[in-house]
Write a protein that holds these residues in place. Structure first.
Motif, PDB file in Angstrom:
ATOM      1  N   UNK A 107      -6.854  -7.420   9.353  1.00 17.47           N
ATOM      2  CA  UNK A 107      -7.640  -6.853   8.244  1.00 17.47           C
ATOM      3  C   UNK A 107      -7.024  -5.540   7.766  1.00 17.47           C
ATOM      4  N   UNK A 108      -6.665  -4.666   8.714  1.00 15.78           N
ATOM      5  CA  UNK A 108      -6.024  -3.398   8.356  1.00 15.78           C
ATOM      6  C   UNK A 108      -4.656  -3.657   7.726  1.00 15.78           C
ATOM      7  N   UNK A 109      -3.934  -4.633   8.269  1.00 14.01           N
ATOM      8  CA  UNK A 109      -2.624  -4.976   7.708  1.00 14.01           C
ATOM      9  C   UNK A 109      -2.766  -5.456   6.274  1.00 14.01           C
ATOM     10  N   UNK A 110      -3.849  -6.208   5.985  1.00 13.13           N
ATOM     11  CA  UNK A 110      -4.105  -6.646   4.620  1.00 13.13           C
ATOM     12  C   UNK A 110      -4.320  -5.473   3.690  1.00 13.13           C
ATOM     13  N   UNK A 111      -5.071  -4.464   4.153  1.00 13.71           N
ATOM     14  CA  UNK A 111      -5.298  -3.250   3.362  1.00 13.71           C
ATOM     15  C   UNK A 111      -3.983  -2.547   3.046  1.00 13.71           C
ATOM     16  N   UNK A 112      -3.159  -2.346   4.065  1.00 15.58           N
ATOM     17  CA  UNK A 112      -1.902  -1.624   3.878  1.00 15.58           C
ATOM     18  C   UNK A 112      -0.942  -2.420   2.999  1.00 15.58           C
ATOM     19  N   UNK A 113      -0.916  -3.742   3.186  1.00 13.04           N
ATOM     20  CA  UNK A 113      -0.041  -4.588   2.380  1.00 13.04           C
ATOM     21  C   UNK A 113      -0.425  -4.568   0.904  1.00 13.04           C
ATOM     22  N   UNK A 114      -1.726  -4.378   0.626  1.00 15.13           N
ATOM     23  CA  UNK A 114      -2.201  -4.350  -0.761  1.00 15.13           C
ATOM     24  C   UNK A 114      -2.052  -2.965  -1.389  1.00 15.13           C
ATOM     25  N   UNK A 115      -1.509  -2.017  -0.620  1.00 15.05           N
ATOM     26  CA  UNK A 115      -1.347  -0.651  -1.113  1.00 15.05           C
ATOM     27  C   UNK A 115       0.128  -0.309  -1.273  1.00 15.05           C
ATOM     28  N   UNK A 116       0.375   0.892  -1.783  1.00 19.62           N
ATOM     29  CA  UNK A 116       1.763   1.343  -1.891  1.00 19.62           C
ATOM     30  C   UNK A 116       2.122   2.290  -0.737  1.00 19.62           C
ATOM     31  N   UNK A 117       1.340   2.226   0.362  1.00 19.67           N
ATOM     32  CA  UNK A 117       1.621   3.071   1.518  1.00 19.67           C
ATOM     33  C   UNK A 117       2.995   2.793   2.134  1.00 19.67           C
ATOM     34  N   UNK A 118       3.394   1.519   2.332  1.00 20.03           N
ATOM     35  CA  UNK A 118       4.727   1.272   2.902  1.00 20.03           C
ATOM     36  C   UNK A 118       5.845   1.865   2.058  1.00 20.03           C
ATOM     37  N   UNK A 119       5.739   1.724   0.725  1.00 20.98           N
ATOM     38  CA  UNK A 119       6.758   2.294  -0.153  1.00 20.98           C
ATOM     39  C   UNK A 119       6.776   3.811  -0.036  1.00 20.98           C
ATOM     40  N   UNK A 120       5.596   4.410   0.084  1.00 22.25           N
ATOM     41  CA  UNK A 120       5.495   5.859   0.207  1.00 22.25           C
ATOM     42  C   UNK A 120       6.142   6.339   1.502  1.00 22.25           C
ATOM     43  N   UNK A 121       5.899   5.594   2.581  1.00 23.97           N
ATOM     44  CA  UNK A 121       6.501   5.942   3.874  1.00 23.97           C
ATOM     45  C   UNK A 121       8.016   5.901   3.784  1.00 23.97           C
ATOM     46  N   UNK A 122       8.531   4.890   3.110  1.00 19.91           N
ATOM     47  CA  UNK A 122       9.987   4.771   2.997  1.00 19.91           C
ATOM     48  C   UNK A 122      10.553   5.934   2.184  1.00 19.91           C
ATOM     49  N   UNK A 123       9.873   6.295   1.116  1.00 18.00           N
ATOM     50  CA  UNK A 123      10.334   7.418   0.287  1.00 18.00           C
ATOM     51  C   UNK A 123      10.372   8.707   1.104  1.00 18.00           C
ATOM     52  N   UNK A 124       9.327   8.909   1.917  1.00 18.02           N
ATOM     53  CA  UNK A 124       9.267  10.108   2.761  1.00 18.02           C
ATOM     54  C   UNK A 124      10.428  10.129   3.747  1.00 18.02           C
ATOM     55  N   UNK A 125      10.723   8.948   4.326  1.00 18.94           N
ATOM     56  CA  UNK A 125      11.833   8.854   5.277  1.00 18.94           C
ATOM     57  C   UNK A 125      13.148   9.206   4.598  1.00 18.94           C
ATOM     58  N   UNK A 126      13.345   8.686   3.379  1.00 18.59           N
ATOM     59  CA  UNK A 126      14.587   8.943   2.640  1.00 18.59           C
ATOM     60  C   UNK A 126      14.705  10.419   2.279  1.00 18.59           C
ATOM     61  N   UNK A 127      13.625  11.001   1.755  1.00 20.76           N
ATOM     62  CA  UNK A 127      13.638  12.410   1.339  1.00 20.76           C
ATOM     63  C   UNK A 127      13.848  13.340   2.528  1.00 20.76           C
ATOM     64  N   UNK A 128      13.249  12.993   3.660  1.00 13.08           N
ATOM     65  CA  UNK A 128      13.339  13.852   4.846  1.00 13.08           C
ATOM     66  C   UNK A 128      14.740  13.892   5.431  1.00 13.08           C
ATOM     67  N   UNK A 129      15.550  12.885   5.095  1.00 15.37           N
ATOM     68  CA  UNK A 129      16.904  12.832   5.631  1.00 15.37           C
ATOM     69  C   UNK A 129      16.986  12.196   7.003  1.00 15.37           C
ATOM     70  N   UNK A 130      15.839  11.791   7.545  1.00 16.60           N
ATOM     71  CA  UNK A 130      15.836  11.121   8.851  1.00 16.60           C
ATOM     72  C   UNK A 130      16.360   9.697   8.683  1.00 16.60           C
ATOM     73  N   UNK A 131      17.218   9.287   9.583  1.00 15.49           N
ATOM     74  CA  UNK A 131      17.755   7.936   9.506  1.00 15.49           C
ATOM     75  C   UNK A 131      16.626   6.915   9.556  1.00 15.49           C
ATOM     76  N   UNK A 132      16.705   5.911   8.696  1.00 11.84           N
ATOM     77  CA  UNK A 132      15.698   4.857   8.684  1.00 11.84           C
ATOM     78  C   UNK A 132      15.634   4.108   9.998  1.00 11.84           C
TER      79      UNK A 132
END
Length: 427
Positions: free
Chosen positions: A299-324
Motif C-alpha cells: 500500500x505504501x509502495x503504491x503511494x510512493x509509486x504514484x508520486x514524484x518522490x523517487x524522481x526527487x530522491x534521484x535529483x537530490x542524489x545527483x545534486x549532492x554529488x554522492x555516487x548513486x
C-alpha cells in the motif's frame, strides 16, 4: 494524477510514526498510504485504486512467502532446528564456544528460520555456555544476533525472497551474492563477541536450565535433509550457468516449488509423513504476520509509486554529488532503522526504488545484495519486535539490551561495506 513528493513523504512518515507508537504495522502502513493520497489531492476512489494496485504488486512475493512457510514449519515443528543447533555447539571445544553459538544461529537462519526464532532456539544453549565459561550476556547476545544477521542474508526466507523479486532476480542469485558478506559478518561477530565477553552482566549461578525430552527429536542426519534439499535445488540453475551446462541452467524451478518440496522430502526422511499437514499448518501460522505486513508495504509502495518522490530522491542524489551506488545501501539502512524490520525494508523498496538504483548501472543482483545487507545494520531498534524478543531470550533489561545495538550495527555495517565494495561499481 501524480502525487507531490511531500504528500507521499508525509504519508510515509505518518505510517512510521504510528508504528513507533505501537500501532499495528499493517494498519499504520495502510492508513499512512490513505492519508498521503488524500492530502496529495486524490479523491477516495483514486486513493482506493492506488492502494489496491500497490498491494496487488506484492502478490508474487506473498505466494513465495507462503511456500517458505512449509519449510519453516517442518524445521521448527519437528525439532530439526533444535537438533542442528545443539549438534553444532556440542561439536566445538569450549574455546570456540562463541563461534559455535554464532554459527548455530547463522545456520538456522540460513536454512529458513526467522532470526527471532533462531535466537530463541539457541538462547538456552547460549546461557548454559555462558554460565559454564563465565561469558557475559552482552557477548552471548552479540554472538547470537550477529550470527543470525549473517544467516539472514543467505537464507531462502521471506527477506531474501522479497529482495530477489524486488529486483527481478532469482532467489539463488541473491543468496550466492550475499555469501562473502555473510562470512565476513560471521567473522566480525566472533571477534566482537570475544572482545566483550567480560563486559556487562553474567548468567546467574542459580539459573536453572530446562531439560528437554529428545526421544521424539529427529537424528542429525534426518534433520539436515530439508535444508540440504532446498539448497541443492536452489543452486542447480546458477551452477548450470557457471559451468555452462544447459540442462542444469534451464532447470529454473521457482522457490514457490522448491521450498515445499524440500519440506516434504525432509518430513519423509524424518519418518513423520503423518505430521506433514501439521507442520504445514504451523508454518503457515508463522507466515501470517509477514504476509499482512507485505500487503501494508504494498500500500505504501503504491503511494510512493504514484508520486514524484523517487524522481526527487534521484535529483537530490545527483545534486549532492554522492555516487548513486550508495543509494541502495543507504536506502536499506534508513528504511530498516525507521521500521525496525529487515523484511519491511525489502517490501517497501521493491516497487519504486528499483529503477532508480539500477539506473546508476548496478545489476539487479548487486542492488538486491546492497539493499539486503544495508537493512541489517540497524533493524534491531526498540520499536520492532526483534529487540524485545531477543532481550527476553537472554533475560536482559531494556538498558542492557540497548547496549547490544551498537555491536549488532557493526556486524551489519561490515556486511554492507563488503557488499558495496563487491557490487557497487566503485572501481
Amino acid at each position: 494524477m501524480v502525487i507531490a513528493w511531500w504528500a507521499a513523504l508525509l504519508g510515509l512518515l505518518l505510517a512510521i510514526g504510528l508504528i513507533l507508537f505501537r500501532v499495528n504495522p499493517i494498519y499504520a502502513l495502510i492508513f499512512g498510504a490513505i492519508v498521503g493520497c488524500l492530502i496529495g489531492g486524490m479523491n477516495l476512489s483514486q486513493t482506493t485504486d492506488v492502494i489496491v494496485k500497490g498491494s496487488s504488486g506484492v502478490m508474487g512475493t506473498i505466494i513465495r512467502v507462503i511456500a517458505a512457510g512449509v519449510l519453516a514449519g517442518v524445521m521448527m515443528e519437528s525439532g530439526a532446528a533444535n537438533v542442528i543447533a545443539s549438534n553444532i555447539v556440542n561439536h566445538f571445544s569450549d574455546k570456540l564456544a562463541i563461534l559455535a553459538l554464532a554459527l548455530s544461529t547463522m545456520v538456522l537462519t540460513g536454512v529458513g528460520i526467522f532470526i527471532p526464532v533462531a535466537v530463541l532456539i539457541v538462547a538456552p544453549i547460549a546461557l548454559e555456555v555462558g554460565q559454564k565459561m563465565h561469558y557475559s550476556k552482552l557477548s552471548l547476545l552479540v554472538a547470537l544476533s550477529g550470527g543470525g544477521k549473517a544467516g539472514n542474508i543467505i537464507s531462502p526466507n521471506p527477506n531474501t525472497i522479497a529482495a530477489a523479486k524486488g529486483f527481478n532476480v532469482e532467489l539463488s542469485q541473491v543468496m550466492i551474492a550475499d555469501f562473502v558478506p555473510a562470512i565476513v559478518g560471521l567473522i566480525v561477530t566472533v571477534l566482537l563477541a570475544t572482545l566483550i565477553k567480560n563486559k556487562g552482566t553474567f548468567v546467574s549461578a542459580e539459573h536453572k536450565f530446562e531439560t528437554k525430552e529428545d526421544k521424539d527429536l529427529p537424528s542429525l542426519k534426518a534433520a539436515i535433509v530439508t535444508p540440504l534439499v532446498a539448497v541443492i535445488l536452489l543452486l542447480i540453475t546458477p551452477v548450470g550457468d557457471i559451468l555452462g551446462i544447459k540442462a542444469l541452467a534451464s532447470f529454473n524451478l521457482d522457490a514457490m516449488y522448491i521450498l515445499p518440496i524440500a519440506g516434504l522430502i525432509g518430513t519423509l526422511a524424518m519418518g513423520q509423513r503423518k505430521k506433514f499437514l501439521k507442520y504445514m499448518t504451523g508454518g503457515l501460522a508463522r507466515m501470517t504476520d509477514v504476509v499482512l505486513i507485505l500487503i501494508g508495504a504494498g500500500a505504501i509502495a503504491g503511494l510512493v509509486s504514484a508520486s514524484d518522490l523517487p524522481q526527487t530522491v534521484r535529483i537530490i542524489v545527483v545534486i549532492s554529488g554522492i555516487s548513486g551506488t550508495f543509494l541502495a545501501p543507504i536506502a536499506g539502512i534508513l528504511m530498516a532503522a525507521a521500521t525496525a524490520s529487515t523484511f519491511f525494508t525489502q517490501g517497501f523498496l521493491m516497487n519504486h526504488l528499483r529503477e532508480r538504483i539500477m539506473s546508476f548501472g548496478i545489476s539487479g543482483t548487486g542492488a538486491a545484495a546492497m539493499v539486503h545487507t544495508g537493512a541489517t545494520v540497524i533493524d534491531q531498534l526498540p520499536h520492532g519486535n526483534y529487540f524485545h524478543v531477543t532481550a527476553k531470550a537472554v533475560d536482559m533489561h531494556f538498558k542492557e539490551r540497548m547496549s547490544v545495538v551498537l555491536w549488532e550495527m557493526l556486524v551489519g555495517l561490515s556486511m554492507t561495506i563488503v557488499a558495496t565494495l563487491m557490487y557497487g561499481n566503485l572501481f
